[in-house]
Design an enzyme around this catalytic site. Structure first.
Site, mmCIF file in Angstrom:
data_model
loop_
_atom_site.group_PDB
_atom_site.id
_atom_site.type_symbol
_atom_site.label_atom_id
_atom_site.label_comp_id
_atom_site.label_asym_id
_atom_site.label_seq_id
_atom_site.Cartn_x
_atom_site.Cartn_y
_atom_site.Cartn_z
ATOM 1 N N LYS A 73 0.805 -1.227 0.000
ATOM 2 C CA LYS A 73 0.000 0.000 0.000
ATOM 3 C C LYS A 73 0.841 1.282 0.000
ATOM 4 C CE LYS A 73 -0.603 0.643 4.974
ATOM 5 N NZ LYS A 73 -1.517 1.096 6.015
ATOM 6 N N SER A 129 -10.221 -2.424 -0.126
ATOM 7 C CA SER A 129 -9.697 -1.590 -1.206
ATOM 8 C C SER A 129 -9.289 -0.231 -0.633
ATOM 9 C CB SER A 129 -10.743 -1.451 -2.323
ATOM 10 O OG SER A 129 -10.169 -0.823 -3.446
ATOM 11 N N LYS A 168 -7.820 5.395 -3.048
ATOM 12 C CA LYS A 168 -6.846 5.654 -4.117
ATOM 13 C C LYS A 168 -7.170 4.858 -5.387
ATOM 14 C CE LYS A 168 -3.110 6.976 -1.002
ATOM 15 N NZ LYS A 168 -3.985 7.140 0.164
ATOM 16 N N ASN A 202 -7.351 6.938 4.864
ATOM 17 C CA ASN A 202 -6.236 6.679 5.772
ATOM 18 C C ASN A 202 -6.741 6.266 7.149
ATOM 19 O OD1 ASN A 202 -5.389 8.155 3.523
ATOM 20 N ND2 ASN A 202 -3.557 8.846 4.592
ATOM 21 N N GLY A 204 -2.899 5.813 12.786
ATOM 22 C CA GLY A 204 -2.082 4.917 13.604
ATOM 23 C C GLY A 204 -1.738 3.604 12.942
ATOM 24 N N GLU A 242 0.904 11.258 -6.173
ATOM 25 C CA GLU A 242 0.022 11.760 -5.117
ATOM 26 C C GLU A 242 -1.000 12.760 -5.648
ATOM 27 O OE1 GLU A 242 2.105 11.558 -0.783
ATOM 28 O OE2 GLU A 242 2.689 13.247 -2.017
#
Length: 280
Positions: free
Chosen positions: A35, A74, A77, A116, A119, A212
């Site tokens: 990832k 998934s 992204k 995201n 942690g 990105e």
């Protein structure tokens, strides 16, 4: 209940078959993936092997062994991807949608997209903490960079809920509220650590990395939104490949594995037209 940890490679067909034959799982939560976005940009073949082919192998075995449900973890992204990691995850989504129409299939396949996880391995918070502990600077790629965030318990809970809400061939998206500016997250973490941003700890803007986006997306243009019985789980329906098309797609993926970086990315474009590759 007994937990049996096993070490195995999702690309190892013999080992995977052995595990399915012995344990005959009723539910598979498929989270194995590379990832890391910049790493996969430089090694697209590895992203395809693990994220796409690995998913195809495990999904085929789940169908063969009549597993009840298969949930692919998934990523946001995967939507209009600008990086190899996202494109390989989009291909994995197409794999499980195609597997749904495999002759004699009885497994319910679904994918869950989210952003995201705070942690988790490789996430921004542990990195910021490390930078703050070292006295700075805290590095942010772009002042307008935004990301969706959720906690580990939220992500786990919603994935398990998705397994009960989803139907065969679904792509489910977890509702994550508003995206947060990474710069604001950095400032808040510096303050929570007892320091003053810019005065005690420098914030350094380093520039966008290859592949990105400034803001992630949750929905493809061709997908339609439908609610589920859970207020924080959304269902997206869009064009999906049938099993023979999906098999042809995997054959084409196989032909890309001997190519160099840029030709490999250009080959992915033919399979994922909405992918915008970063070529160097």
């Amino acid at each position: 209940s007994l937990i049996t940890p096993l070490v195995a490679d999702v690309k190892d067909a013999v080992r995977m078959r052995q595990i399915f034959a012995e344990f005959k799982p009723s539910l598979v939560l498929h989270a194995a993936a590379h990832k890391h976005v910049p790493l996969m940009e430089s090694q697209p073949v590895e992203a395809l092997k693990n994220n796409t082919q690995g998913t195809a192998l495990v999904a085929a075995l789940a169908s063969e062994f009549k597993c009840e449900k298969f949930v692919l973890i998934s990523s946001d992204k995967a939507v209009n991807p600008t990086n190899v990691m996202g494109a390989s995850k989009r291909l994995a989504e197409l794999v499980i949608q195609g597997m749904q129409t495999r002759p004699e299939n009885q497994t319910q396949f679904m994918a869950v997209r989210f952003g995201n996880v705070l942690g988790s391995s490789g996430s921004v918070i542990p990195m910021f903490r490390k930078q703050i502990a070292a006295g700075g600077p805290v590095t942010v790629t772009h002042p307008e960079m935004k990301r969706y965030f959720m906690t580990i318990p939220e992500a786990v809970g919603l994935v398990l809920q998705s397994a009960t809400q989803g139907q065969g061939g679904d792509i489910l998206v977890l509702e994550m509220g508003q995206p947060l500016k990474i710069l604001d997250v950095a400032r808040q973490l510096i303050e929570l650590s007892g320091f003053r941003p810019e005065l005690d700890i420098e914030i350094k803007i380093t520039g966008l990395r290859p592949g990105e986006k400034l803001v992630e997306e949750l929905q493809h243009n061709a997908e339609q939104y439908h609610p589920t019985a859970h207020p924080r789980i959304l269902r997206f329906l869009g064009p999906a490949p049938a099993y023979p098309q999906m098999q042809q797609m995997l054959v084409k993926v196989g032909t890309l594995l001997t190519l160099d970086r840029n030709p490999c990315k250009q080959g992915i474009c033919e399979l994922v037209p909405e992918y915008t590759p970063f070529l160097d």
